[in-house]
Design an enzyme around this catalytic site. Structure first.
Site, PDB file in Angstrom:
ATOM      1  CD  GLU A  12     -20.300 -38.166  17.088  1.00 35.75           C
ATOM      2  OE1 GLU A  12     -19.458 -37.663  16.332  1.00 35.75           O
ATOM      3  OE2 GLU A  12     -20.830 -39.273  16.857  1.00 35.75           O
TER       4      GLU A  12
ATOM      5  N   GLY B   7     -15.195 -35.446  27.630  1.00 32.38           N
ATOM      6  CA  GLY B   7     -15.704 -36.771  27.244  1.00 32.38           C
ATOM      7  C   GLY B   7     -15.364 -37.821  28.308  1.00 32.38           C
TER       8      GLY B   7
ATOM      9  CB  CYS C 141     -15.011 -31.597  15.720  1.00 33.51           C
ATOM     10  SG  CYS C 141     -16.409 -31.956  14.650  1.00 33.51           S
TER      11      CYS C 141
ATOM     12  N   GLY D 144     -18.221 -32.819  22.377  1.00 35.20           N
ATOM     13  CA  GLY D 144     -17.327 -31.856  23.028  1.00 35.20           C
ATOM     14  C   GLY D 144     -15.901 -32.352  23.014  1.00 35.20           C
ATOM     15  CB  SER D 145     -12.965 -31.131  24.815  1.00 38.38           C
ATOM     16  OG  SER D 145     -13.491 -31.150  26.126  1.00 38.38           O
ATOM     17  N   PRO D 146     -12.285 -34.184  24.231  1.00 37.81           N
ATOM     18  CG  PRO D 146     -10.588 -35.080  22.896  1.00 37.81           C
ATOM     19  CD  PRO D 146     -11.365 -33.814  23.143  1.00 37.81           C
TER      20      PRO D 146
HETATM   21  P1  NAD Z   1     -16.391 -28.862  25.963  1.00 34.94           P
HETATM   22  O1  NAD Z   1     -16.007 -30.286  26.127  1.00 34.94           O
HETATM   23  O2  NAD Z   1     -15.634 -27.847  26.735  1.00 34.94           O
HETATM   24  O3  NAD Z   1     -17.938 -28.635  26.346  1.00 34.94           O
HETATM   25  C1  NAD Z   1     -18.960 -29.429  25.805  1.00 34.94           C
HETATM   26  C2  NAD Z   1     -20.136 -29.451  26.780  1.00 34.94           C
HETATM   27  O4  NAD Z   1     -19.712 -30.014  28.003  1.00 34.94           O
HETATM   28  C3  NAD Z   1     -20.733 -28.086  27.081  1.00 34.94           C
HETATM   29  O5  NAD Z   1     -22.142 -28.187  27.049  1.00 34.94           O
HETATM   30  C4  NAD Z   1     -20.232 -27.771  28.480  1.00 34.94           C
HETATM   31  O6  NAD Z   1     -21.163 -27.042  29.246  1.00 34.94           O
HETATM   32  C5  NAD Z   1     -20.021 -29.147  29.095  1.00 34.94           C
HETATM   33  N1  NAD Z   1     -18.883 -29.164  30.030  1.00 34.94           N
HETATM   34  C6  NAD Z   1     -17.741 -28.456  29.945  1.00 34.94           C
HETATM   35  N2  NAD Z   1     -16.917 -28.768  30.959  1.00 34.94           N
HETATM   36  C7  NAD Z   1     -17.569 -29.681  31.722  1.00 34.94           C
HETATM   37  C8  NAD Z   1     -17.244 -30.389  32.918  1.00 34.94           C
HETATM   38  N3  NAD Z   1     -16.093 -30.199  33.550  1.00 34.94           N
HETATM   39  N4  NAD Z   1     -18.146 -31.261  33.408  1.00 34.94           N
HETATM   40  C9  NAD Z   1     -19.319 -31.474  32.781  1.00 34.94           C
HETATM   41  N5  NAD Z   1     -19.672 -30.830  31.646  1.00 34.94           N
HETATM   42  C10 NAD Z   1     -18.823 -29.936  31.120  1.00 34.94           C
HETATM   43  O7  NAD Z   1     -16.317 -28.567  24.395  1.00 34.94           O
HETATM   44  P2  NAD Z   1     -16.557 -27.189  23.652  1.00 34.94           P
HETATM   45  O8  NAD Z   1     -15.439 -26.256  23.992  1.00 34.94           O
HETATM   46  O9  NAD Z   1     -17.957 -26.743  23.839  1.00 34.94           O
HETATM   47  O10 NAD Z   1     -16.426 -27.672  22.122  1.00 34.94           O
HETATM   48  C11 NAD Z   1     -15.187 -27.853  21.507  1.00 34.94           C
HETATM   49  C12 NAD Z   1     -14.750 -29.303  21.508  1.00 34.94           C
HETATM   50  O11 NAD Z   1     -15.787 -30.129  20.994  1.00 34.94           O
HETATM   51  C13 NAD Z   1     -13.572 -29.545  20.576  1.00 34.94           C
HETATM   52  O12 NAD Z   1     -12.687 -30.462  21.152  1.00 34.94           O
HETATM   53  C14 NAD Z   1     -14.213 -30.122  19.335  1.00 34.94           C
HETATM   54  O13 NAD Z   1     -13.349 -30.877  18.528  1.00 34.94           O
HETATM   55  C15 NAD Z   1     -15.298 -30.943  19.931  1.00 34.94           C
HETATM   56  N6  NAD Z   1     -16.365 -31.161  18.962  1.00 34.94           N
HETATM   57  C16 NAD Z   1     -16.562 -32.419  18.465  1.00 34.94           C
HETATM   58  C17 NAD Z   1     -17.539 -32.629  17.491  1.00 34.94           C
HETATM   59  C18 NAD Z   1     -17.801 -33.982  16.894  1.00 34.94           C
HETATM   60  O14 NAD Z   1     -18.844 -34.145  16.266  1.00 34.94           O
HETATM   61  N7  NAD Z   1     -16.929 -34.961  17.049  1.00 34.94           N
HETATM   62  C19 NAD Z   1     -18.302 -31.565  17.048  1.00 34.94           C
HETATM   63  C20 NAD Z   1     -18.067 -30.309  17.583  1.00 34.94           C
HETATM   64  C21 NAD Z   1     -17.107 -30.120  18.546  1.00 34.94           C
END
Ligand code: NAD
Length: 470
Positions: free
Chosen positions: A213, A196, A247, A191-193
């Site tokens: 990731e 993360g 990503c 997900g997002s930094p």
């Molecule tokens: P996100 O970080 O918003 O969400 C990812 C997960 O975290 C989801 O399951 C969501 O329910 C959970 N989440 C969201 N906010 C949360 C919080 N406050 N507390 C706990 N859990 C929470 O990311 P997204 O919008 O789903 O995906 C896009 C991001 O992911 C982009 O930054 C993209 O670059 C990154 N990404 C990275 C990879 C990689 O392999 N490096 C692959 C795909 C996406």
């Protein structure tokens, strides 16, 4: 204090893991992976149909970017698991003469996988393959932003596994926060930094290991010595696949000033070929839409502010809020101060910045967080080696974009802000394994006994010899 609603699920998985590992074999793990593969193959049409409902992702893109990578991961694990799991013998130092040593991989235990929405099937099930290969139990939390895919994953998990082994929990921030409070043996987050950091803080409470990731603002450097047609084709495919919601999607093009005009010509030509000139793009069944209204507004605002600040759209630019559609768009004359240069775009928009000196581009890359992916288009080995040597990135591709994700033998992951730990194949297997050191000492006379106290003058000499001979 209220009890955690997911504690019972974790307790059941803990119990299962402890009992199961007594009899766990690589053969059994491979059988599980085969069952998973069979389910995916049997239900491929269902997966395709449901993902189309989430954000208009077409069948070909679902097959290429969601199903095929997972099948490849499974095949790779089935073929190579014995080799990955092989204990490694270690050489014996003089001071430990008489011992034997090796490392073995053991399953970390009870793990949590949190997935994003942009490749909602691949990025939930891919890590599951690594976890099963390593012998772990798993709770999967798919993204709430792709509700149809969430249900696909829930059904897959119910039909293939028992809940003590793999369990799927649906939900958003509330549910994920509760899951993160529990004591896992490993958390694999994509997900997002920003999120993360939340995951890492929660993991730190229990000193749980993490794989993160994360996202990246991936730069592309285009040298004046490059094949323009080839560059244009590869850029358009790599950038606009999944509507730029990837990503490893290019986030900015650094183009040598001398070739800007010719590159624009090549981009226009290939753009019209790939997106069938004259066809109304929002009704193009092959082009994915933006996942929801919030992200649509975010990307549209980025286009609007960039053009207000002097950026010029030279391809695309059309938007349609009723179906979250944004046309594949290139913007030139973009300033490094603009918002679009300073955040992850995660949409079908690519800004162009010109350069005259490669040192200047390298400085710009190094001034930002280390990217997940860095791309270079050039015919010069010197040019790309200089960029590789003077920058840092999770992954780097010369003369293409995004294909690194599909290489089964390369580690996939970022550095610092773009990620911690690596995924895919053997690297994914290792993330879910503990590399355990085993040292077997002989009985009776052993080397360390020569230096047990009391320290006689002979022992003192021996200790000095052992210390200074190094
Ligand atoms: P996100 O970080 O918003 O969400 C990812 C997960 O975290 C989801 O399951 C969501 O329910 C959970 N989440 C969201 N906010 C949360 C919080 N406050 N507390 C706990 N859990 C929470 O990311 P997204 O919008 O789903 O995906 C896009 C991001 O992911 C982009 O930054 C993209 O670059 C990154 N990404 C990275 C990879 C990689 O392999 N490096 C692959 C795909 C996406």
């Amino acid at each position: 204090m209220l009890s955690n609603p997911y504690q019972d699920i974790l307790n059941a998985q803990k119990k299962f893991f402890v009992n199961n590992r007594k009899n766990d074999t690589l053969y059994q793990r491979k059988q599980k992976l085969k069952t998973l593969k069979k389910w995916i193959k049997t239900n491929a049409d269902y997966i395709v149909t449901e993902l189309r409902k989430d954000f208009n992702k077409c069948e070909e893109e679902v097959l290429i970017s969601e199903i095929r990578p997972v099948i490849t991961e499974i095949r790779d694990a089935i073929h190579n698991l014995n080799f990955w799991a092989e204990p490694t013998k270690k050489a014996t130092p003089l001071a430990l003469l008489g011992t034997s040593a090796k490392t073995i991989f053991e399953a970390k235990g009870n793990t949590l996988i949190i997935a994003p929405w942009n490749f909602p099937f691949n990025l939930a099930i891919g890590p599951l393959v690594s976890a099963l290969a390593a012998g772990c139990t798993v709770v999967i939390k798919p993204s709430e932003n792709t509700p149809y895919c969430e249900k696909v994953i829930q059904r897959l998990v119910k039909e293939v596994f028992i809940p003590e082994e793999v369990h799927c929990i649906l939900g958003g921030v509330t549910e994920t926060t509760q899951l993160l409070q529990l004591k896992w043996d490993h958390i694999f987050f994509t997900g997002s930094p920003t999120v993360g950091k939340i995951v890492m803080k929660a993991a730190a409470e229990h000193l749980t290991s993490v794989t993160l990731e994360l996202g990246g603002e991936n730069p592309v450097v285009i040298d004046k010595k490059c094949n323009l047609k080839d560059t244009a084709q590869k850029l358009i495919w790599g950038k606009f696949m999944n509507s730029g919601q990837s990503c490893i999607s290019p986030n900015v093009l650094f183009v040598h000033k001398e070739i800007l005009k010719d590159l624009k010509k090549a981009l226009s030509k290939e753009y019209n070929k790939i997106f069938k000139s004259g066809q109304k793009e929002k009704s193009n069944p092959e082009f994915a839409h933006i996942v929801n209204a919030n992200h649509f507004e975010r990307v549209k605002n980025l286009i609007d502010t960039t053009t207000e600040q002097g950026g010029k759209i030279f391809l695309g630019g059309e938007t349609e809020g009723s179906c979250n559609y944004i046309a594949p768009t290139f913007i030139e004359s973009v300033s490094v101060k603009s918002a679009i240069y300073n955040e992850e775009i995660f949409g079908p928009v690519l800004p162009i910045i010109t350069y005259t000196s490669i040192t200047d581009v390298i400085d710009k890359i190094n001034a930002k967080d280390k990217p997940l992916a860095l791309y270079v288009f050039t015919t010069s080995k010197y040019f790309y080696n200089k960029i590789i040597k003077e920058t840092s990135a999770g992954t780097t591709v010369i003369n293409d974009t995004t294909i690194q994700f599909t290489h089964p033998n390369l580690p996939f992951g970022g550095v610092n802000n773009s990620g911690i730990g690596k995924a895919h194949g053997e690297y994914g297997y290792r993330e879910f394994s503990n590399e355990r050191a085993i040292l077997i000492q002989r009985r009776g006379l052993t080397m360390p006994k020569f230096i047990y106290p009391p320290y006689t003058s002979l022992k003192k000499k021996l200790i000095r010899f052992l210390t200074w001979r190094m």
